[in-house]
Write an enzyme that holds these catalytic residues in place. Sequence first.
Site, PDB file in Angstrom:
ATOM      1  N   SER A 120      19.758  53.908  -3.101  1.00 14.36           N
ATOM      2  CA  SER A 120      20.716  54.808  -3.721  1.00 14.36           C
ATOM      3  C   SER A 120      21.009  54.342  -5.149  1.00 14.36           C
ATOM      4  CB  SER A 120      21.989  54.888  -2.857  1.00 14.36           C
ATOM      5  OG  SER A 120      22.790  55.986  -3.229  1.00 14.36           O
ATOM      6  N   GLU A 217      13.671  60.101  -3.533  1.00 12.44           N
ATOM      7  CA  GLU A 217      14.618  60.629  -2.560  1.00 12.44           C
ATOM      8  C   GLU A 217      15.946  60.806  -3.270  1.00 12.44           C
ATOM      9  OE1 GLU A 217      17.442  58.980  -0.869  1.00 12.44           O
ATOM     10  OE2 GLU A 217      17.361  57.286  -2.234  1.00 12.44           O
ATOM     11  N   HIS A 282      18.352  58.373   2.351  1.00 18.08           N
ATOM     12  CA  HIS A 282      19.675  58.611   2.927  1.00 18.08           C
ATOM     13  C   HIS A 282      19.619  59.348   4.259  1.00 18.08           C
ATOM     14  CE1 HIS A 282      20.656  57.844  -1.326  1.00 18.08           C
ATOM     15  NE2 HIS A 282      21.877  57.582  -0.928  1.00 18.08           N
TER      16      HIS A 282
END
Length: 312
Positions: A120, A217, A282
């Site tokens: 992230s 992502e 995620h």
Amino acid sequence: MTAPVPALARPARLRPGDRVAVVAPSGPVPGPALAAGLDVLRGWGLDPVVAPHVLDTHPDIGHLAGTDRDRARDLTEAWCDPTVAGVLCARGGYGAQRMVDLLDWTAIRAAGPKVFVGYSDVTALHEALAVRAGFAALHGPMPAVSVFADDPATRESLRATLFEPETVRVLGLGTARPLVPGRAAGVTLGGCVSLLAADLATPHARPSARGGLLLLEDVGEEPYRLDRILTQLLRSGWLDGVAGVALGSWAECGPYEEVRAVLADRLGGLGVPVVEELGFGHGPTALTVPLGLPAVLDADAGTLTVDVPALL
């Protein structure tokens, strides 16, 4: 022409009894979730130590875990502590970009490579470690996030990578399938696509993904925003010469068929293999994927195979 993405220096694998530091480079860390994650690490035989400012919240900006200088100091000190074998980020959120230039990069380079885990917002730190130190890292789950607590496959992927990396060289869930068929070789890089785009034109940014196997992502980015992000990477030339693309999860990004249409439209023209839903990011299962290692992407088989174990 920009040189191809280089392979990076690998750290040593972990062993039972090793001391690992948990830091918070980004958002505030929920105490109960962190405690549960620390218990898992202890169950693996590790000795986790929590950096001094992990449970802080910035006095004025509530989406940050402490001040920029405190977060940077925690990470620098953990990395440079010779008794610490690895550094794990507690969670993502936002804030790594604010503190990355405050890290003592001279000291970090001198300390050498260490296990470093996160994803992230931590993509900003993965990129900085690659470019400014030449160190490989792990795109993997963090101890204070829900997938770490909730999904056994996620935990096992990380545990095996940390202790037995030769057993997890072939990566991919059963969901993986070709968006664009083919097979390609290169060095792995990437992570959260919005962070990669935000890094463009900043000091010490990676100049290009040329020759690399790019992992992408994200979370919470609607299809039109993903379109904008990918278009920015395309227009900047950053994707020129990329060898292949592996796509992970797109949690809270809208209906997947809409997301998929954007991905196919923006990435299909690259003329390289693209695999979708490989199983990192995620999503409900988050495989640990090494960054900075030579690998082979087989879109038809739905696999990413690293040439060497992630850790020495």
